[in-house]
Write an enzyme that holds these catalytic residues in place. Structure first.
Site, PDB file in Angstrom:
ATOM      1  N   GLU A  73      23.982 168.355  -3.346  1.00 56.71           N
ATOM      2  CA  GLU A  73      24.183 169.562  -4.153  1.00 56.71           C
ATOM      3  C   GLU A  73      23.204 169.521  -5.324  1.00 56.71           C
ATOM      4  O   GLU A  73      22.630 168.457  -5.611  1.00 56.71           O
ATOM      5  CB  GLU A  73      25.626 169.591  -4.695  1.00 56.71           C
ATOM      6  CG  GLU A  73      26.664 169.604  -3.606  1.00 56.71           C
ATOM      7  CD  GLU A  73      28.096 169.653  -4.151  1.00 56.71           C
ATOM      8  OE1 GLU A  73      28.266 169.648  -5.402  1.00 56.71           O
ATOM      9  OE2 GLU A  73      29.011 169.689  -3.327  1.00 56.71           O
ATOM     10  N   GLY A 113      22.897 164.263  -5.844  1.00 58.51           N
ATOM     11  CA  GLY A 113      21.963 163.784  -4.822  1.00 58.51           C
ATOM     12  C   GLY A 113      22.310 162.353  -4.490  1.00 58.51           C
ATOM     13  O   GLY A 113      23.160 162.079  -3.644  1.00 58.51           O
ATOM     14  N   GLY A 124     -10.610 156.009   6.181  1.00 56.83           N
ATOM     15  CA  GLY A 124     -11.462 156.792   5.290  1.00 56.83           C
ATOM     16  C   GLY A 124     -11.353 158.283   5.554  1.00 56.83           C
ATOM     17  O   GLY A 124     -10.249 158.807   5.733  1.00 56.83           O
ATOM     18  N   GLU A 171      19.049 160.149   3.318  1.00 57.80           N
ATOM     19  CA  GLU A 171      20.036 159.110   3.673  1.00 57.80           C
ATOM     20  C   GLU A 171      20.033 157.981   2.635  1.00 57.80           C
ATOM     21  O   GLU A 171      20.335 156.836   2.952  1.00 57.80           O
ATOM     22  CB  GLU A 171      19.782 158.531   5.067  1.00 57.80           C
ATOM     23  CG  GLU A 171      20.098 159.481   6.199  1.00 57.80           C
ATOM     24  CD  GLU A 171      21.516 159.985   6.192  1.00 57.80           C
ATOM     25  OE1 GLU A 171      21.695 161.186   5.870  1.00 57.80           O
ATOM     26  OE2 GLU A 171      22.446 159.225   6.488  1.00 57.80           O
TER      27      GLU A 171
HETATM   28  C1  LIG Z   1      13.383 167.180   3.460  1.00 53.42           C
HETATM   29  C2  LIG Z   1      14.743 166.777   2.997  1.00 53.42           C
HETATM   30  C3  LIG Z   1      15.790 166.787   3.886  1.00 53.42           C
HETATM   31  C4  LIG Z   1      17.071 166.441   3.456  1.00 53.42           C
HETATM   32  N1  LIG Z   1      18.124 166.527   4.340  1.00 53.42           N
HETATM   33  C5  LIG Z   1      19.385 166.359   3.872  1.00 53.42           C
HETATM   34  C6  LIG Z   1      20.513 166.614   4.725  1.00 53.42           C
HETATM   35  O1  LIG Z   1      20.382 166.927   5.901  1.00 53.42           O
HETATM   36  N2  LIG Z   1      21.759 166.527   4.185  1.00 53.42           N
HETATM   37  C7  LIG Z   1      21.954 166.197   2.876  1.00 53.42           C
HETATM   38  O2  LIG Z   1      23.093 166.139   2.448  1.00 53.42           O
HETATM   39  N3  LIG Z   1      20.913 165.908   2.056  1.00 53.42           N
HETATM   40  C8  LIG Z   1      19.635 165.991   2.524  1.00 53.42           C
HETATM   41  N4  LIG Z   1      18.577 165.755   1.683  1.00 53.42           N
HETATM   42  C9  LIG Z   1      18.815 165.361   0.307  1.00 53.42           C
HETATM   43  C10 LIG Z   1      18.504 163.895   0.060  1.00 53.42           C
HETATM   44  O3  LIG Z   1      19.462 163.085   0.682  1.00 53.42           O
HETATM   45  C11 LIG Z   1      18.439 163.705  -1.465  1.00 53.42           C
HETATM   46  O4  LIG Z   1      17.239 164.323  -1.891  1.00 53.42           O
HETATM   47  C12 LIG Z   1      18.466 162.270  -1.870  1.00 53.42           C
HETATM   48  O5  LIG Z   1      19.740 161.730  -1.650  1.00 53.42           O
HETATM   49  C13 LIG Z   1      18.103 162.084  -3.358  1.00 53.42           C
HETATM   50  O6  LIG Z   1      18.828 162.949  -4.146  1.00 53.42           O
HETATM   51  P1  LIG Z   1      18.086 163.836  -5.256  1.00 53.42           P
HETATM   52  O7  LIG Z   1      16.947 164.525  -4.586  1.00 53.42           O
HETATM   53  O8  LIG Z   1      19.102 164.683  -5.949  1.00 53.42           O
HETATM   54  O9  LIG Z   1      17.469 162.802  -6.276  1.00 53.42           O
HETATM   55  P2  LIG Z   1      18.209 162.093  -7.498  1.00 53.42           P
HETATM   56  O10 LIG Z   1      19.508 161.530  -7.071  1.00 53.42           O
HETATM   57  O11 LIG Z   1      18.215 163.042  -8.659  1.00 53.42           O
HETATM   58  O12 LIG Z   1      17.223 160.890  -7.780  1.00 53.42           O
HETATM   59  C14 LIG Z   1      15.941 161.087  -8.431  1.00 53.42           C
HETATM   60  C15 LIG Z   1      15.305 159.692  -8.556  1.00 53.42           C
HETATM   61  O13 LIG Z   1      16.159 158.827  -9.335  1.00 53.42           O
HETATM   62  C16 LIG Z   1      16.480 157.644  -8.610  1.00 53.42           C
HETATM   63  N5  LIG Z   1      17.841 157.224  -8.907  1.00 53.42           N
HETATM   64  C17 LIG Z   1      18.972 157.956  -8.842  1.00 53.42           C
HETATM   65  N6  LIG Z   1      20.053 157.211  -9.170  1.00 53.42           N
HETATM   66  C18 LIG Z   1      19.594 155.970  -9.430  1.00 53.42           C
HETATM   67  C19 LIG Z   1      20.218 154.740  -9.827  1.00 53.42           C
HETATM   68  N7  LIG Z   1      21.520 154.645  -9.983  1.00 53.42           N
HETATM   69  N8  LIG Z   1      19.418 153.657 -10.017  1.00 53.42           N
HETATM   70  C20 LIG Z   1      18.067 153.729  -9.839  1.00 53.42           C
HETATM   71  N9  LIG Z   1      17.417 154.875  -9.476  1.00 53.42           N
HETATM   72  C21 LIG Z   1      18.177 155.968  -9.269  1.00 53.42           C
HETATM   73  C22 LIG Z   1      16.330 158.046  -7.144  1.00 53.42           C
HETATM   74  O14 LIG Z   1      16.090 156.915  -6.336  1.00 53.42           O
HETATM   75  C23 LIG Z   1      15.142 158.989  -7.203  1.00 53.42           C
HETATM   76  O15 LIG Z   1      13.953 158.253  -7.201  1.00 53.42           O
HETATM   77  C24 LIG Z   1      17.291 166.042   2.113  1.00 53.42           C
HETATM   78  C25 LIG Z   1      16.202 166.002   1.222  1.00 53.42           C
HETATM   79  C26 LIG Z   1      14.959 166.368   1.639  1.00 53.42           C
HETATM   80  C27 LIG Z   1      13.809 166.335   0.652  1.00 53.42           C
END
Ligand SMILES: Cc1cc2nc3c(=O)[nH]c(=O)nc-3n(C[C@H](O)[C@H](O)[C@H](O)COP(=O)(O)OP(=O)(O)OC[C@H]3O[C@@H](n4cnc5c(N)ncnc54)[C@H](O)[C@@H]3O)c2cc1C
Length: 403
Positions: A137, A141, A356, A380
């Site tokens: 959402e 994430g 390259g 995931e």
């Molecule tokens: C092409 C694509 C397909 C997807 N398909 C699906 C799907 O089918 N179903 C679904 O539900 N979701 C899906 N997603 C969502 C995906 O699972 C999330 O993008 C992912 O879980 C990360 O969440 P976020 O983007 O909100 O990043 P955030 O959670 O905001 O994280 C941003 C950064 O902060 C880091 N971070 C966050 N928390 C911590 C912590 N505690 N310690 C250290 N670092 C941290 C993360 O590693 C990341 O680098 C998809 C995303 C994309 C881009």
């Protein structure tokens, strides 16, 4: 004990998937990278073939299988079941194309969730349907426990309200497995998954994302507005059990993370094979009988990348094997996903570098694979989240103690 050779009964499946990768996926790979959001109609015929094969093979398909933990393996024996089959199939398919693999009908992550936790009646009702998975959402994430979508029981129906983003196959699948809370005041224990037919009134497709890579795969955003589904569409128990509830939902990841690791392994091998071929054409032959440090620098670098690939492959097979043999594998699933996710990005970029301008141009698929790779280190559970899960497991800390 785990045997590292491809199990004899799964070899035909891996071979078929490999043929699909080279004969079906590779020829249309660039076409659907350019035609983002266009449905790859070539996959329909192949999906029909796979349905037939799955029916004959007891769910040992190349895409979405689930793990039903009650299917306990005989303590004494080794078992290679649906997880190993799925991982081996997915490695081969992603050798062809990750985006096309992700858009295979009826092979979505939602199908894995249904196959893993649905009851017999639900399994029958949702059989043959394509299911996507909607957890993420705008405000949830990595921290999937903070989701805000709600599900309120009203008579015989649940009423869902909220927003879901980045749903892979969201516009193409027939069902969306939606994570929602039965009672936000009860925290993570109240989070359950619900099967929502995509054409249900109130399940509103807002838009499709434009992306860096895996452009053959659609990524959809939804709004749920008083979306009513039969109460029988809740997967698992409706009870809010503060001890186990969320752990149950999270268990799906133990099955799906090795799968995503397998995707990364397949893509990494594609990059390595293509680069080895290109280097060979340029007069640099990798010699596997001699130490890396006495070879051409490019050959030595490719050998180093291959070592990373091998490590990722072995961790992935271990995680899948443990799931098939009813051994708790959260640690190994996250290790595999972390190693394979990071390695495939390093390997893809390393191969572009080694080749390259040939690697950077559109004449080869290397530049596409370098773009496709990054998502495998994000969805995931990101790299950082996998390392967090590994650390918690090794140190014996809870998610509240180590966040
Ligand atoms: C092409 C694509 C397909 C997807 N398909 C699906 C799907 O089918 N179903 C679904 O539900 N979701 C899906 N997603 C969502 C995906 O699972 C999330 O993008 C992912 O879980 C990360 O969440 P976020 O983007 O909100 O990043 P955030 O959670 O905001 O994280 C941003 C950064 O902060 C880091 N971070 C966050 N928390 C911590 C912590 N505690 N310690 C250290 N670092 C941290 C993360 O590693 C990341 O680098 C998809 C995303 C994309 C881009």
């Amino acid at each position: 004990m785990i045997n590292l050779e491809t199990p004899r009964k799964l070899a035909p499946l891996a071979k078929q998937a490999s043929q699909v990768a080279s004969e079906v996926f590779r020829p249309i790979s660039r076409k659907y990278d350019r035609a983002e959001h266009e449905y790859p109609k070539e996959l329909d015929m192949f999906a029909a073939l796979m349905d037939g094969k799955d029916a004959g093979a007891g769910n040992a398909g190349a895409g979405a299988a689930g793990v039903r933990r009650k299917d306990k393996a005989d303590e004494e024996s080794n078992r290679n079941g649906s997880n190993m089959a799925t991982v081996l199939g997915v490695i081969e398919l992603c050798y062809g194309d990750v985006g096309l693999t992700l858009t295979l009908p009826r092979q979505g992550l939602g199908n894995s969730a249904i196959a893993s936790v649905a009851n017999d009646e639900q399994l029958q009702r949702f059989a043959g349907k394509w299911a996507a998975m909607a957890i993420t959402e705008p405000e949830a994430g990595s921290d999937s426990a903070s989701i805000r979508t709600t599900a309120v029981l009203d008579g015989d129906e649940y009423v869902l309200n909220g927003e879901k983003i980045y749903v892979t196959s969201g516009s193409r699948a027939e069902l969306i497995v939606v994570w929602a809370s039965l009672d936000p005041s009860k925290g993570r224990a109240a989070i359950k998954s619900f099967v929502v037919p995509r054409d249900t009134p109130g399940m509103i497709l807002e838009r499709l994302e434009h992306k860096l890579g895996i452009r053959a795969s659609d990524t959809a955003n939804f709004r749920l507005e008083d979306c009513r589904i039969p109460k029988e569409n809740l997967l698992g128990s409706p009870e809010i059990d503060t001890e186990k509830s969320f752990a149950g939902a999270m268990q799906t990841f133990d099955n799906t993370r090795p799968l995503v690791a397998g995707m990364a392994v397949g893509l990494a091998r594609a990059c390595i094979d293509e680069t080895r071929k290109r280097l060979d054409e340029a007069g640099v032959t990798v010699d596997y009988t001699r130490p890396a440090n006495v070879q051409h620098a490019a050959a030595a670098r490719l050998l180093a990348l291959e070592a990373d690939y091998e490590a990722a492959l072995l961790l992935t097979l271990q995680a899948a094997w443990m799931a098939d043999n009813s051994k708790p594998n959260s640690l190994q699933a996250s290790m595999a996903k972390a190693k394979a996710g990071r390695s495939c990005v390093d390997i893809a970029l390393g191969c572009v570098e080694l080749c390259g301008s040939v690697g950077y141009g559109e004449d080869s698929l290397l530049e596409k694979w370098a773009r496709d790779a990054k998502i495998l280190d994000i969805f995931e559970g990101t790299q950082q989240i996998q390392l967090l899960v590994v650390a918690r497991q090794l140190l014996g800390k809870s998610s509240a103690e180590l966040r």
